[in-house]
Every structure is written in structure tokens, then in C-alpha cells.
Design a protein around this motif. Structure first.
Motif, PDB file in Angstrom:
ATOM      1  N   LYS A  87       3.653   9.609  -1.448  1.00  0.00           N
ATOM      2  CA  LYS A  87       2.420  10.241  -0.951  1.00  0.00           C
ATOM      3  C   LYS A  87       2.722  11.582  -0.293  1.00  0.00           C
ATOM      4  N   GLY A 106       2.393   2.514  -2.471  1.00  0.00           N
ATOM      5  CA  GLY A 106       2.221   3.194  -3.760  1.00  0.00           C
ATOM      6  C   GLY A 106       3.165   2.730  -4.858  1.00  0.00           C
ATOM      7  N   LYS A 107       3.708   1.541  -4.727  1.00  0.00           N
ATOM      8  CA  LYS A 107       4.654   1.039  -5.746  1.00  0.00           C
ATOM      9  C   LYS A 107       3.985   0.946  -7.119  1.00  0.00           C
ATOM     10  N   THR A 108       2.828   0.280  -7.143  1.00  0.00           N
ATOM     11  CA  THR A 108       2.129   0.116  -8.412  1.00  0.00           C
ATOM     12  C   THR A 108       1.727   1.478  -8.976  1.00  0.00           C
ATOM     13  N   SER A 109       1.291   2.373  -8.101  1.00  0.00           N
ATOM     14  CA  SER A 109       0.858   3.710  -8.546  1.00  0.00           C
ATOM     15  C   SER A 109       2.018   4.505  -9.145  1.00  0.00           C
ATOM     16  N   ALA A 158       2.493   9.819  -6.535  1.00  0.00           N
ATOM     17  CA  ALA A 158       1.915   9.254  -7.753  1.00  0.00           C
ATOM     18  C   ALA A 158       0.648  10.012  -8.111  1.00  0.00           C
ATOM     19  N   GLY A 188       0.770  -1.236   0.000  1.00  0.00           N
ATOM     20  CA  GLY A 188       0.000   0.000   0.000  1.00  0.00           C
ATOM     21  C   GLY A 188       0.805   1.293   0.000  1.00  0.00           C
ATOM     22  N   ASP A 218       2.019  14.323  -1.281  1.00  0.00           N
ATOM     23  CA  ASP A 218       0.851  15.220  -1.373  1.00  0.00           C
ATOM     24  C   ASP A 218       0.025  15.203  -0.098  1.00  0.00           C
ATOM     25  N   PRO A 246      -7.215   5.895  -7.738  1.00  0.00           N
ATOM     26  CA  PRO A 246      -7.232   5.586  -6.308  1.00  0.00           C
ATOM     27  C   PRO A 246      -7.630   4.137  -6.035  1.00  0.00           C
TER      28      PRO A 246
END
Ligand code: GDP
Ligand code: MG
Length: 179
Positions: free
Chosen positions: A129, A22-25, A161, A20, A131, A37
């Protein structure tokens, strides 16, 4: 399109870190320039290919291996890591536990993979993340440059991402509070 006098280089890069973060993102953003999301958790490993026209004579193909967070607890990482030339270890700036896991990922990587010259694989740390704020770094007063030096990372970057604007904010914040 590849011209016939172009040289092609293929590099395998790993993207690892807890579930979770954010690797894939990050990979989707880099390869497809989009964000959702609603990604499903990666199972095992996913692949993505980014083709860069490096210069008139050179094409670089980056093969990105997106390895599911829970894989650190299994035996498959040794297989996934094989022949990688570099790695990104990602954590989520809103979740301190994912930062604590960074050194565990680094240990897992270094214990299972070395470059043909016997050196560890160059690894970059990504604070994702951003942001959402940079609470983890701030609250713990972590000096990221020093952390990277002590733990064998070649460097670190704040990433998002989702949004584009955080870099400037972060730079300002880091000048005020981290340095
Ligand atoms: P992975 O398990 O490391 O591959 O993580 P995912 O890419 O599946 O992302 C997990 C969740 O975090 C998803 O709901 C994403 O939309 C969200 N996410 C990923 N990157 C960012 C980011 O930079 N900012 C924000 N706000 N959310 C993100
Ligand atoms: Mg994933």
C-alpha cells in the motif's frame, strides 16, 4: 503451450501477513493484472498459479498460497506451510501493528517449516500500500535493510497492488530520509 522437451519446475510459495494488508490483492495483481477495492476476506487458504516461461527449455509454475491473516492464531499454518520453497510476509505501511506482526509471522514460519537442507525458508518482506504513503516506516525511522538482516529476511520491496507509480516516489523518499 508446453513443448515436449521443456522442463517443468513447480514451486510452492507462501504469502502471509495480517488481515487486510493486501495479500490477496498482490496475488491478483501479479497473476491477473487487476485490482479491486472489494475483495472478501480469505477464509483458510486460497491458491493461485502463475506460469512463467523461464527460457526455451524451462517452465516455472509458481503455486501461490494465500493464507488468511487470522490463521496465525490457529494450528493450521503448519499444514499450509508444508513443502513451501519460499515466502512473502506482507505488511500495510499505513498500519504500524501489521509491521509489528511481521516478526511474529516469521517466528511462526521458522518454527514450523525448514527446507530439506535444514535451513530456514527464504523470506521476502513486502511493504504494501505504498501508494498511501510510507508513514509507518518514516515515523519510526525504521531502517529496513537492517531490519531484514536482523530478522532473517533475504530482502524487502515496497509494493502497491493498486497503483504503479509509488516505486519512484519511495526511492526518492528513502534516499532523503531513511538512509
Ligand atoms: P488480505 O486480507 O491481506 O488478503 O488483504 P486484501 O487483498 O483483501 O486487501 C484488503 C483491502 O486493502 C482491500 O480493500 C484492498 O482493495 C486494499 N488494498 C490491497 N492492496 C492495496 C494497495 O496496494 N493499495 C491500496 N490503496 N489498497 C490496497
Ligand atoms: Mg486475503
Amino acid at each position: 503451450m508446453q513443448k515436449h522437451n521443456q522442463k517443468e519446475h513447480l514451486y510452492k510459495l507462501l504469502v502471509i501477513g495480517d488481515l487486510g494488508v493486501g495479500k490477496t490483492s498482490i496475488i491478483k495483481r501479479y497473476v491477473h493484472q487487476n485490482f479491486s477495492p472489494h475483495y472478501r476476506a480469505t477464509i483458510g487458504v486460497d491458491f493461485a498459479l502463475k506460469v512463467l516461461s523461464w527460457d526455451a527449455e524451462t517452465v516455472v509454475r509458481l503455486q501461490l498460497w494465500d493464507i488468511a491473516g487470522q490463521e496465525r492464531f490457529g494450528n493450521m499454518t503448519r499444514v499450509y506451510y508444508r513443502e513451501a520453497m519460499g515466502a512473502f510476509i506482507v505488511f500495510d505501511v499505513t498500519r504500524p501493528a501489521t509491521f509489528e506482526a511481521v516478526t511474529k509471522w516469521k517466528e511462526d514460519l521458522d518454527s514450523k517449516l525448514v527446507l530439506p537442507n535444514g535451513k530456514p525458508v527464504p523470506t521476502v518482506l513486502l511493504a504494501n500500500k505504498c501508494d498511501q504513503g510510507i508513514d509507518v516506516l518514516m515515523n519510526n525511522g525504521i531502517k529496513m535493510d537492517q531490519f531484514c538482516k536482523e530478522n532473517g529476511f533475504v530482502g524487502w520491496f515496497e509494493t502497491s497492488a493498486k497503483a504503479f507509480y509509488c516505486k519512484v516516489n519511495y526511492m526518492q523518499c528513502s534516499e532523503m530520509q531513511l538512509l
